[in-house]
Design a protein around this motif. Structure first.
Motif, PDB file in Angstrom:
ATOM      1  N   MET A  99       0.794  -1.221   0.000  1.00  0.00           N
ATOM      2  CA  MET A  99       0.000   0.000   0.000  1.00  0.00           C
ATOM      3  C   MET A  99       0.829   1.275   0.000  1.00  0.00           C
ATOM      4  N   VAL A 100       2.033   1.182  -0.544  1.00  0.00           N
ATOM      5  CA  VAL A 100       2.779   2.394  -0.905  1.00  0.00           C
ATOM      6  C   VAL A 100       3.063   2.325  -2.418  1.00  0.00           C
ATOM      7  N   HIS A 101       2.058   2.393  -3.210  1.00  0.00           N
ATOM      8  CA  HIS A 101       0.674   2.638  -2.826  1.00  0.00           C
ATOM      9  C   HIS A 101      -0.263   1.562  -3.399  1.00  0.00           C
ATOM     10  N   TRP A 102       0.302   0.412  -3.821  1.00  0.00           N
ATOM     11  CA  TRP A 102      -0.467  -0.770  -4.236  1.00  0.00           C
ATOM     12  C   TRP A 102      -0.049  -1.940  -3.354  1.00  0.00           C
ATOM     13  N   PRO A 103      -0.864  -2.979  -3.248  1.00  0.00           N
ATOM     14  CA  PRO A 103      -0.547  -4.058  -2.303  1.00  0.00           C
ATOM     15  C   PRO A 103       0.693  -4.879  -2.637  1.00  0.00           C
ATOM     16  N   GLU A 104       1.102  -4.905  -3.916  1.00  0.00           N
ATOM     17  CA  GLU A 104       2.274  -5.710  -4.297  1.00  0.00           C
ATOM     18  C   GLU A 104       3.571  -4.914  -4.279  1.00  0.00           C
ATOM     19  N   TYR A 162       3.937  13.398  -4.194  1.00  0.00           N
ATOM     20  CA  TYR A 162       3.634  12.697  -2.939  1.00  0.00           C
ATOM     21  C   TYR A 162       2.187  12.932  -2.512  1.00  0.00           C
ATOM     22  N   SER A 163       1.780  14.206  -2.463  1.00  0.00           N
ATOM     23  CA  SER A 163       0.473  14.534  -1.904  1.00  0.00           C
ATOM     24  C   SER A 163      -0.673  13.966  -2.724  1.00  0.00           C
ATOM     25  N   ASN A 164      -0.492  13.817  -4.021  1.00  0.00           N
ATOM     26  CA  ASN A 164      -1.564  13.343  -4.882  1.00  0.00           C
ATOM     27  C   ASN A 164      -1.510  11.849  -5.183  1.00  0.00           C
ATOM     28  N   ILE A 165      -0.337  11.236  -5.084  1.00  0.00           N
ATOM     29  CA  ILE A 165      -0.201   9.820  -5.419  1.00  0.00           C
ATOM     30  C   ILE A 165      -0.097   8.954  -4.169  1.00  0.00           C
ATOM     31  N   VAL A 166       0.758   9.346  -3.254  1.00  0.00           N
ATOM     32  CA  VAL A 166       1.071   8.507  -2.092  1.00  0.00           C
ATOM     33  C   VAL A 166       0.405   9.019  -0.821  1.00  0.00           C
ATOM     34  N   GLY A 167      -0.104  10.256  -0.863  1.00  0.00           N
ATOM     35  CA  GLY A 167      -0.503  10.967   0.351  1.00  0.00           C
ATOM     36  C   GLY A 167      -1.443  10.253   1.284  1.00  0.00           C
ATOM     37  N   LYS A 168      -2.331   9.421   0.775  1.00  0.00           N
ATOM     38  CA  LYS A 168      -3.284   8.699   1.618  1.00  0.00           C
ATOM     39  C   LYS A 168      -2.599   7.687   2.524  1.00  0.00           C
ATOM     40  N   TYR A 169      -1.391   7.274   2.162  1.00  0.00           N
ATOM     41  CA  TYR A 169      -0.756   6.133   2.826  1.00  0.00           C
ATOM     42  C   TYR A 169       0.410   6.545   3.718  1.00  0.00           C
TER      43      TYR A 169
END
Length: 403
Positions: A146-151, A197-204
């Motif tokens: 989850m940075v930023h997909w499970p794999e 970062y803020s738009n692609i990874v930010g949720k995680y």
């Protein structure tokens, strides 16, 4: 060699600059382009780390051929299956059908979902901490789900101390000549890195923090992400930035004011707030019309500054349509550690201000400053006074943190 750049004696950057694609993931503007970074390791066993987006695959293949000089390509490691990293793999497999594809237990299913066609025996499943021996170079792997997909995972070259970091530490922006952090003016890239970062990874953020902790005990001489600059000079700086962004820590004192306005009245309120904030000693005030400025830029600025003021006119008893998706994304990402001021306009039953208040109620890490200011029609003298009060309160909050 065909625009290939040595990282170490045996490791070469074979990435591609994409200045044609207008939008990343078909929604994020790319005015400065983007890189798809790929890497070649020259050893007893040859290895490519990460493919590129399918539209750039022919350039990647030319670079691989230059590096191989007629030899066999043994491995390609897929740190991340998202198509901007892996779709070019289809072309690599066509030219090198015997290549071994390396990934983790979740990688193969995702590749199959995207219709990658290669024999099952050509896939090597690796686990966390396992070593792939190329000869001189020994590669090991760290999972970062989850940075930023499970794999998602990273590859670490034990020999040259290189972290191939996947989307972590990545950036928008093509590489204009220099590829390393010490070869460019980082002031430009920092903004595009924060926007990435803020738009692609930010949720995680929590997952990013956990990965940084995992990597803390290894020696890193180079960070080689899948997009943007490669790092060799000031590695603590890029790690520090990511640590800060992952915790939603503002980088600077300032206020982002974003508004949605149909006829200019909410826009007038934003201007009044901005002027008063400046008069109170806040030098960095950024005012954005949500109908004009793409949300990815606004979100990047929100990540930078501690203060946030959001305004909306009422639109069909709700939030203005260009403000609503911004609030949705900030809520989805769990924004916190911010001061929030609320303002807007209405004529009869309202809805814009009410919608922003409902947004604020859902975020535990947001502190609303003062009373929301809702104006009927055009702001009058008494409305201006109320706006100046919340601007003063916002400025006081920010200035108090200087001490």
């Amino acid at each position: 060699m065909y625009f290939c750049t040595k990282i170490t004696n045996d490791v070469t950057w074979i990435g591609v600059n994409d200045r044609k694609t207008e939008r990343f993931e078909n929604y994020i503007p790319l005015p400065y382009g983007v890189t798809y970074n790929s890497y070649f390791i020259d050893d007893e066993k040859t290895c490519v780390i990460d493919a590129v987006e399918i539209g750039s695959a022919s350039t990647l293949l030319d670079k691989i051929a230059d590096c191989l000089e007629g030899r066999k390509l043994d491995y390609i490691i897929i740190n991340h299956v998202e198509p901007d990293h892996s779709s070019g793999l289809k072309e690599v497999i066509k030219i090198y059908p015997d290549i071994k594809v390396v990934g983790n237990s979740k990688t193969i299913g995702m590749l199959r979902a995207f219709c990658f066609d290669f024999p099952e025996e050509n896939f090597i499943t690796i686990k966390e901490g396992e070593i792939l021996d190329l000869g001189k170079h020994k590669l090991t792997f760290t999972m970062m789900p989850m940075v930023h997909w499970p794999e998602s995972m990273t590859t670490y070259d034990i020999t040259d101390k290189i972290l191939f970091s996947n989307d972590a530490f990545g950036s928008f922006g093509a590489l204009d000549g220099g590829i390393f952090d010490d070869q460019v003016n980082f002031d430009f890239y920092e903004g595009e890195m924060r926007r990435y970062y803020s738009n692609i990874v930010g949720k995680y953020g929590m997952q990013v923090t956990n990965v940084i902790k995992k990597l803390a005990n290894i020696e890193i001489k180079y960070i080689c992400p899948s997009h943007g600059l490669l790092w060799r000079d000031d590695i603590p700086k890029v790690i520090s930035l990511y640590e800060s962004w992952a915790k939603f820590e503002p980088q600077a004192e300032g206020v982002v004011i974003v508004y949605g306005s149909m006829y200019g009245n909410t826009a007038k309120m934003a201007e009044i707030l901005g002027r008063k904030l400046n008069c109170c000693g806040i030098k960095e005030v950024k005012i954005y019309d949500a109908s004009k400025t793409d949300h990815t830029y606004i979100i990047s600025e929100i990540w930078k500054y501690k203060g946030l003021m959001i305004g909306s006119c009422a639109h069909n008893n709700s939030i203005y349509p260009k403000v609503e998706p911004l609030l949705h994304k900030l809520e989805n990402y769990g924004l916190k550690n911010r001061y929030l001021g609320i303002f807007g306009t209405m004529m009869w039953s309202g809805g814009g201000v009410r919608g922003i208040q409902a947004f604020a109620d859902k975020l535990n890490g947001i502190e609303v400053v003062g009373d929301a200011v809702e104006v009927k029609g055009t702001p009058k003298a008494e409305d201006i006074a109320r706006l100046e009060v919340i601007a003063e309160e916002m400025a006081a909050k920010l200035i108090a943190e200087r001490l």
